[in-house]
Design an enzyme around this catalytic site. Structure first.
Site, PDB file in Angstrom:
ATOM      1  N   LYS A   1       0.821  -1.211   0.136  1.00 38.92           N
ATOM      2  CA  LYS A   1      -0.077  -0.073  -0.098  1.00 38.92           C
ATOM      3  C   LYS A   1       0.836   1.160   0.111  1.00 38.92           C
ATOM      4  O   LYS A   1       1.164   1.912   1.014  1.00 38.92           O
ATOM      5  CB  LYS A   1      -0.882  -0.020   1.153  1.00 38.92           C
TER       6      LYS A   1
HETATM    7  N1  PMP Z   1      -6.716  -3.355  -3.182  1.00 40.80           N
HETATM    8  C1  PMP Z   1      -6.345  -2.192  -2.929  1.00 40.80           C
HETATM    9  C2  PMP Z   1      -5.882  -1.246  -4.115  1.00 40.80           C
HETATM   10  C3  PMP Z   1      -6.652  -1.567  -1.572  1.00 40.80           C
HETATM   11  O1  PMP Z   1      -6.668  -0.350  -1.420  1.00 40.80           O
HETATM   12  C4  PMP Z   1      -7.319  -2.419  -0.755  1.00 40.80           C
HETATM   13  C5  PMP Z   1      -7.590  -1.836   0.816  1.00 40.80           C
HETATM   14  N2  PMP Z   1      -6.626  -1.960   1.379  1.00 40.80           N
HETATM   15  C6  PMP Z   1      -7.364  -3.722  -0.875  1.00 40.80           C
HETATM   16  C7  PMP Z   1      -7.303  -4.192  -2.156  1.00 40.80           C
HETATM   17  C8  PMP Z   1      -7.984  -4.744  -0.205  1.00 40.80           C
HETATM   18  O2  PMP Z   1      -6.949  -5.009   0.940  1.00 40.80           O
HETATM   19  P1  PMP Z   1      -7.498  -5.330   2.521  1.00 40.80           P
HETATM   20  O3  PMP Z   1      -8.378  -6.623   2.313  1.00 40.80           O
HETATM   21  O4  PMP Z   1      -6.122  -5.978   2.803  1.00 40.80           O
HETATM   22  O5  PMP Z   1      -8.038  -4.180   3.158  1.00 40.80           O
END
Ligand code: PMP
Length: 321
Positions: free
Chosen positions: A157
């Site tokens: 991220k």
């Molecule tokens: N893809 C992106 C680009 C995101 O920003 C997120 C949110 N964190 C997700 C997928 C989902 O990830 P997670 O399940 O770890 O929140």
């Protein structure tokens, strides 16, 4: 959105109003930061706030930092403990969202990743839905392509890469859609602007593998396990063509913010019947029980914040101590 009372900032918890950076901060100018997004779920029956899979979230956070060449002054477990302290101070008795951030804090000119000093902050605030229409989202295929591993690695991220997500989201919403689906440079479905993507076709659940330009989502991993172990579904990771979504029986997004949202329309075409399908519906109700600590088998995924008995003992597995 109301701002929090406190922040973990430069190694200590301070009033939120004191957690400030200067305009020359490297991360603010060049996007050289990474973040996490974690949810706390209030369980009214137990009068307890459960943080969902904090160790997994902070492990990914540290890995995102590694992608930016950052040597963080904290391990994932230290940050989980700091989060516990912060949440007990905030004393939330409702659902909340937790935002850890690691950023290059140097104030000066010069784009690079080396020879810089990272800092970590954590804040938490009350939070409800990320997308209003979790039961039926109308998506568009974005004209923006997902960043890829050789531009800015999407598996972590990384703050700067969210400009890509922001383009996709704003264009989708201005055109009247709820959310965007972004294709990768090969033209395959990668993910939503801030969600991982799944579809169901002929009884098989399909999602792109982590080599397709996606974030390595914690909810994605959670949902794959629940689908296989609890709902008896077959889950396959493989590249997905755009038009497979036109022919899917069901489709959905997963993410900490969005939780599990049914995709019921794509560019004005119905997905399946155009209503939330049976598998997504079963998955959603299971997921909401799991995250609030109501399913014994997955209780270790839910870390209690206020468990005073465990804190008196010096902390126990799964406790935010
Ligand atoms: N893809 C992106 C680009 C995101 O920003 C997120 C949110 N964190 C997700 C997928 C989902 O990830 P997670 O399940 O770890 O929140």
């Amino acid at each position: 959105m109301a701002t929090p009372q406190h922040a973990f900032f430069k190694g200590q918890i301070v009033p939120y109003s004191e957690a400030k950076v200067g305009v020359l901060t490297h991360a603010l100018n060049y996007g050289t930061a990474c973040f996490g997004g974690v949810r706390g779920y209030w369980n009214a029956d137990e009068q307890e706030l459960f943080v969902f899979r904090p160790h997994e979230h902070f492990k990914r956070f540290v890995q995102s930092a590694k992608l930016l060449d950052m040597q963080l002054p904290f391990e994932a477990d230290d940050l989980v403990a700091k989060l516990g302290e912060l949440l007990r101070l905030e004393n939330y008795k409702e659902d909340c969202y937790i935002r850890p951030l690691a950023y290059y804090a140097d104030e000066g000119i010069g784009v690079r990743l080396h020879g810089l000093t990272p800092e970590v902050s954590i804040v938490a605030m009350p939070f409800g839905r990320y997308i209003d229409k979790e039961e039926g989202v109308h998506v568009t295929i974005s004209s923006w392509r997902r960043v890829d591993d050789n531009t800015i690695p999407p598996r972590g991220k990384i703050a700067g890469s969210y400009v890509n997500s922001a383009y996709a989201k704003t264009d989708a919403q201005r055109a009247g859609f709820d959310e965007a689906i972004v294709l990768n440079s090969a033209g395959h479905i990668a993910e939503g602007s801030a969600e991982n993507f799944f579809l169901v076709r002929n009884g098989v659940v399909v999602t792109p593998p982590v080599t397709e330009g996606i974030l390595e989502g914690i909810t994605r991993r959670t949902v794959m396990q629940l689908l296989r172990d609890e709902l008896g579904a077959t889950v396959v990771e493989r590249p997905i063509d755009r038009t497979e979504l036109f022919l899917a029986d069901e489709a959905f997004f997963t993410g900490t913010g969005v939780q599990i949202a049914a995709i019921t329309k794509v560019d004005h075409r119905l997905v399946g019947t155009g209503r939330m399908g049976p598998l997504v519906s079963r998955l959603r109700s299971l997921y909401f029980d799991v995250v609030r600590g109501k399913v014994a088998r997955y209780r270790t995924w839910c870390a209690p914040v206020y468990d005073t008995v465990a804190h008196a003992r010096g902390g126990a597995v799964g406790v935010l101590a």
